[in-house]
Design an enzyme around this catalytic site. Structure first.
Site, PDB file in Angstrom:
ATOM      1  N   THR A 266       0.775  -1.246   0.000  1.00 34.89           N
ATOM      2  CA  THR A 266       0.000   0.000   0.000  1.00 34.89           C
ATOM      3  C   THR A 266       0.805   1.295   0.000  1.00 34.89           C
ATOM      4  O   THR A 266       1.954   1.348   0.362  1.00 34.89           O
ATOM      5  CB  THR A 266      -1.023  -0.046   1.159  1.00 34.89           C
TER       6      THR A 266
ATOM      7  N   ASN B 268      -2.490  -4.757  -2.338  1.00 32.45           N
ATOM      8  CA  ASN B 268      -2.261  -5.715  -1.250  1.00 32.45           C
ATOM      9  C   ASN B 268      -0.773  -5.976  -1.085  1.00 32.45           C
ATOM     10  O   ASN B 268      -0.041  -5.057  -0.753  1.00 32.45           O
ATOM     11  CB  ASN B 268      -3.086  -6.989  -1.425  1.00 32.45           C
TER      12      ASN B 268
ATOM     13  N   SER C 269     -11.177  -3.983   3.846  1.00 36.00           N
ATOM     14  CA  SER C 269      -9.838  -3.397   3.782  1.00 36.00           C
ATOM     15  C   SER C 269      -9.498  -2.832   5.145  1.00 36.00           C
ATOM     16  O   SER C 269     -10.388  -2.601   5.968  1.00 36.00           O
ATOM     17  CB  SER C 269      -9.848  -2.289   2.731  1.00 36.00           C
TER      18      SER C 269
ATOM     19  N   GLY D   6       0.442  -0.361   5.561  1.00 33.24           N
ATOM     20  CA  GLY D   6       0.726  -1.223   6.710  1.00 33.24           C
ATOM     21  C   GLY D   6      -0.289  -2.297   6.990  1.00 33.24           C
ATOM     22  O   GLY D   6      -0.314  -2.843   8.095  1.00 33.24           O
ATOM     23  N   GLY D   7      -1.162  -2.602   6.025  1.00 37.66           N
ATOM     24  CA  GLY D   7      -2.105  -3.709   6.214  1.00 37.66           C
ATOM     25  C   GLY D   7      -2.926  -3.546   7.477  1.00 37.66           C
ATOM     26  O   GLY D   7      -3.424  -2.452   7.780  1.00 37.66           O
TER      27      GLY D   7
HETATM   28  N1  GLY Z   1      -5.034  -4.881   0.965  1.00 32.45           N
HETATM   29  C1  GLY Z   1      -4.905  -4.530   2.315  1.00 32.45           C
HETATM   30  C2  GLY Z   1      -6.067  -3.775   2.831  1.00 32.45           C
HETATM   31  O1  GLY Z   1      -6.762  -3.132   2.065  1.00 32.45           O
HETATM   32  O2  GLY Z   1      -6.310  -3.834   4.001  1.00 32.45           O
END
Ligand code: GLY
Length: 471
Positions: free
Chosen positions: A279, A299, A350, A370-371
């Protein structure tokens, strides 16, 4: 809020990643053509430019086209991310030839040229949405995905639409928060956590209790994420309750200052594991006070590890953000429930958390990559904003994180000192050091002074500046 989130293909179904024994095959949701959701970013850029932009899309895209055509020197960070995904990239010739040298990592400073990508971007610049979702590029995308075992159809691309959503709004003491709506879980998580914290006496707590209370609040909010959140165009989400202050008060009443709650005391899920990084985020305020908080994601680094032939479009692996089964754990170790199971054309949850924070006299825009750790990073930065600190402080806040499962406090190197670690362990927390995961971008406007300030995370890659733009 402009939602350009990926969506699942028409041919997707809830068991698409299960093997004959009903076990999730993580390889399929993370790597290769089945992992790719129908992209939304191109449609979002076109919509943004048409409806809000002063510059034409062709002009806005020109620098990106130039970088793709003329190339740019790759950084050490780029190499690190390549290393993380090297074994996957080696499985498709096109992407391996593009990013690797004979299967090995290129040297730092190597020029990366992507001429076909320049052409793809030109098609979007000239034809708008149709340049990507129909015609030559769409044909190439679908053909490549199908050749690689995926399930995209031309109809999937043709049907993709951005959505305008009401952002999640919340109030934390004197701060007004505006943040991402579902299908991003970020805004709900952020506001719910702040609502819980508001009922606790953070100001008079010592540093360790302060950290402990934040961890416990995150535990509750992430638990609710797992239980309830999903694309609310498809499932009923009790958002009103989750964002309600009285509800937060109830959750807070189970939080003790002298002891951590065990996540298993909230409800049972399978053991979680750890995942990767992703991201990009931009925070912008212009001289007329217009603000943009934009988070973009494919992702994992290099997405699904494949490109569509002849386009240099790196395909995302956002399908992994769905629940592959009710007991599955995604690439970030997140658990979830029925609300986030796969269905045709549904958007996956997300963690993205682009946010505005306002107080009398000040406006801030922030966000990060940072997920699953995005919402805790944004939370810590907003608490720092609440103390009156500026962007350069907000992007340097010491980071720690809890996401309900695994029942572990993650911290960045230096995020907790020895005394804090000892004290948190005594309270019952299990701790684990993580790589430095932030890349926050923060800008701020003084409403009365008109002074703009900006800062970029020192542990990420990016820059912040206040500029006078001449057109
Ligand atoms: N692809 C990671 C998120 O959107 O949380």
């Amino acid at each position: 809020m402009l939602d350009g989130r990926e969506k699942s293909p028409l041919a997707a179904h809830k068991d698409m990643y299960l093997d004959k024994q009903g076990q999730v095959n993580k390889q399929l949701s993370l790597n290769g053509a089945l992992a790719a959701g129908i992209p939304g970013m191109s449609a979002a850029l076109v919509y943004l430019s048409k409806n809000y932009g002063e510059l034409s899309l062709a002009k806005s895209l020109a620098p990106a086209i130039r970088h793709a055509e003329q190339g740019f020197a790759i950084s050490e960070r780029h190499r690190k991310l390549l290393r993380f995904r090297q074994s996957v990239l080696k499985q498709q010739t096109e992407i391996a030839e593009l990013f690797l040298v004979d299967g090995e990592l290129p040297k730092k400073g190597t020029l990366l040229q992507q001429k076909a990508l320049a052409e793809t971007l030109r098609q979007i610049a000239v034809k708008g949405k149709a340049g990507f979702y129909q015609g030559d590029i769409a044909d190439k995308l679908v053909q490549s995905v199908q050749e690689l075992g995926g399930i995209w159809q031309l109809e999937d691309l043709k049907k993709y639409q951005v959505k305008l959503r009401q952002p999640v709004v919340g109030q934390y003491k004197e701060l007004q928060i505006t943040s991402a709506a579902l299908p991003s879980a970020g805004g709900t998580l952020l506001v719910e956590t702040l609502n819980i914290l508001e009922t606790l006496d953070l100001e008079s707590a010592d540093e360790i209790t302060h950290q402990h209370l934040i961890i416990e609040s995150l535990r509750h909010a992430f638990h609710d994420r797992a239980l309830y959140l999903g694309d609310d165009d498809f499932v009923a989400v009790p958002s009103e309750r989750l964002l309600n202050k009285q509800y937060a008060y109830g959750l807070a009443s189970s939080i003790r200052a002298d002891k951590s709650l065990k996540s298993d005391a909230l409800s049972g899920y399978s053991k979680a594991q750890q995942g990767g990084r992703n991201t990009t985020h931009f925070s912008i305020i212009d001289d007329q006070g217009n603000r943009v908080a934009a988070t973009l994601s494919i992702n994992f680094p290099f997405g699904a590890g494949i490109v569509a032939k002849g386009t240099v479009v790196v395909l995302n692996n956002e399908m992994d953000d769905f629940q592959a089964s009710e007991k599955a754990v995604n690439g970030y170790g997140l658990v979830g429930g029925k609300a986030n199971l796969i269905a045709p054309e549904k958007r996956m949850l997300s963690s993205m958390n682009p946010s505005f924070v306002e107080q009398q006299g000040r406006i801030g825009v922030l966000g990060t990559l940072g997920g699953s750790r995005i919402p805790s990073m944004v939370l810590l930065a907003i608490l720092d904003f609440a103390k009156g600190n500026d962007p350069s402080s907000q992007v340097r806040v010491k980071r720690f994180h809890h996401q309900y499962k695994p029942d572990i406090v993650h911290y960045e190197k230096g995020g907790l000192n020895e005394t804090e670690m000892l004290a948190l362990k005594k309270l019952g927390h299990q701790l684990k050091q993580y790589y430095n995961y932030g890349n926050m971008q923060a800008v701020q406007l003084g409403k009365s002074t008109g002074i703009l300030s900006a800062a970029s995370d020192p542990c990420g890659e990016g820059f912040a500046s206040v500029q006078k733009i001449s057109q």
